[in-house]
Design a protein around this motif. Structure first.
Motif, PDB file in Angstrom:
ATOM      1  N   PHE A  32     -27.297  32.986  -7.840  1.00  0.00           N
ATOM      2  CA  PHE A  32     -25.919  33.249  -8.245  1.00  0.00           C
ATOM      3  C   PHE A  32     -25.453  34.616  -7.742  1.00  0.00           C
ATOM      4  N   ASP A  33     -25.911  34.959  -6.548  1.00  0.00           N
ATOM      5  CA  ASP A  33     -25.480  36.168  -5.838  1.00  0.00           C
ATOM      6  C   ASP A  33     -25.092  35.758  -4.424  1.00  0.00           C
ATOM      7  N   ASP A  34     -24.369  36.633  -3.736  1.00  0.00           N
ATOM      8  CA  ASP A  34     -23.904  36.305  -2.395  1.00  0.00           C
ATOM      9  C   ASP A  34     -25.056  36.260  -1.402  1.00  0.00           C
ATOM     10  N   LEU A 127     -19.707  26.747   3.525  1.00  0.00           N
ATOM     11  CA  LEU A 127     -19.492  26.764   2.080  1.00  0.00           C
ATOM     12  C   LEU A 127     -18.848  25.447   1.691  1.00  0.00           C
ATOM     13  N   THR A 128     -19.276  24.896   0.566  1.00  0.00           N
ATOM     14  CA  THR A 128     -18.695  23.654   0.069  1.00  0.00           C
ATOM     15  C   THR A 128     -18.106  23.883  -1.318  1.00  0.00           C
ATOM     16  N   ASP A 152     -29.743  23.554  -0.402  1.00  0.00           N
ATOM     17  CA  ASP A 152     -29.868  24.993  -0.142  1.00  0.00           C
ATOM     18  C   ASP A 152     -28.728  25.493   0.725  1.00  0.00           C
ATOM     19  N   ARG A 153     -27.510  25.138   0.313  1.00  0.00           N
ATOM     20  CA  ARG A 153     -26.301  25.577   0.990  1.00  0.00           C
ATOM     21  C   ARG A 153     -25.354  26.195  -0.038  1.00  0.00           C
ATOM     22  N   PRO A 154     -24.550  27.188   0.366  1.00  0.00           N
ATOM     23  CA  PRO A 154     -23.614  27.800  -0.576  1.00  0.00           C
ATOM     24  C   PRO A 154     -22.584  26.795  -1.107  1.00  0.00           C
ATOM     25  N   SER A 225     -21.753  34.610  -5.630  1.00  0.00           N
ATOM     26  CA  SER A 225     -21.538  35.210  -6.942  1.00  0.00           C
ATOM     27  C   SER A 225     -20.279  34.646  -7.584  1.00  0.00           C
ATOM     28  N   ALA A 226     -20.157  34.856  -8.886  1.00  0.00           N
ATOM     29  CA  ALA A 226     -18.961  34.395  -9.588  1.00  0.00           C
ATOM     30  C   ALA A 226     -17.712  35.058  -9.030  1.00  0.00           C
TER      31      ALA A 226
END
Length: 261
Positions: A32-34, A127-128, A152-154, A225-226
């Motif tokens: 949950f981090d960039d 990113l999805t 394992d993709r953002p 990240s949020a």
């Protein structure tokens, strides 16, 4: 895109206890981090905008995913991939739902259709954005997290209703456009109390009148990240309530549903 963690592919035949235990494992594996391969500032759906970075990098590919249903037993998932606001690929897939809707276990009902649609794309999204929750989930493993960790993709989750967690401050009846209010974990969420697990984000609001548009609930799925998740959603809404990738995916899912009926 093949699953990097095939053990996490949704299995609707599991017992509820086994599903929840698997979600705990998914949450442990989630980041949950960039951890992105692009600059979030390069994300846009403006076709006329300056899409090149200082190193002349390709704009990121942002995909949107949404679902429609054929009766009670089949889910139609649609994936639309955009680069600099242009649709460069799209795909649909149908899968049996097998289990009814159970709050907190949506990924076991719809996840296989989502994975099949994403795997049918000819491009790999950077990113999805998925119609559903990410970390805003009882066990921090909503649909966006489940899919993101499996591949394992953002991923980012964008939900229309708040599943769990507590707004940092009360949500007014009419949240102004552009406003963000953090959603914190509470006793219903496995994250430590007070952890920011997402945001209520007001993507659009009427200028006047008593009718109000409800906020979106944005949360990180995996490898983001949020704060960055809501930044990306803001950059992709393009004047609509929904982010452009999921808005287009919603329309494609409805079209596919009509074709299958």
């Amino acid at each position: 895109m093949e699953p990097v963690r095939p053990a996490f592919v949704p299995d609707p035949s599991l017992s509820r206890e086994a599903m929840e235990a698997l979600q705990d494992e998914i949450a442990t594996a989630a980041v949950f981090d960039d951890d992105l391969t692009f600059d979030p500032g390069d994300v846009t759906v403006d076709r006329d905008g300056d899409q090149r970075s200082l190193v002349d990098a390709e704009p990121p590919v942002i995909a949107g995913v949404d679902q429609a249903f054929l009766g009670d037993d089949r889910a139609v998932s649609a994936a639309v991939a955009l680069r600099a606001g242009e649709v460069i690929d799209e795909a649909t897939a149908v899968a049996e739902t097998e289990i009814p809707y159970i709050p907190g276990l949506l990924s076991f009902r719809e996840g296989n259709a989502v994975l099949a649609a994403l795997q049918s794309l000819s491009v790999t999204p950077d990113l999805t954005v998925i119609d559903g929750s990410g970390r805003i989930h009882f066990r921090q493993a909503g649909l966006a997290t489940h899919v993101g960790v499996t591949l394992d993709r953002p991923t980012v989750g964008v939900a229309k209703n708040l599943l769990c967690g507590t707004p940092r401050e009360p949500l007014p009846d009419r949240l102004p456009e552009g406003a963000r209010i953090a959603i914190k974990s509470d006793a219903d969420v496995t994250a430590p109390d007070g952890t920011v697990i997402g945001y209520a984000y007001q993507s659009r609001q009427y200028d006047r009148g008593s009718t109000s548009i409800n906020p979106l609930y944005v949360s990180p799925g995996h490898r983001i990240s949020a704060e960055t998740a809501v930044d990306v959603v803001e950059r992709t809404c393009d004047g609509y309530k929904l982010p452009e990738p999921t808005r287009l995916a919603d329309a494609l899912a409805d079209k596919a549903k009509a074709d299958f009926e």
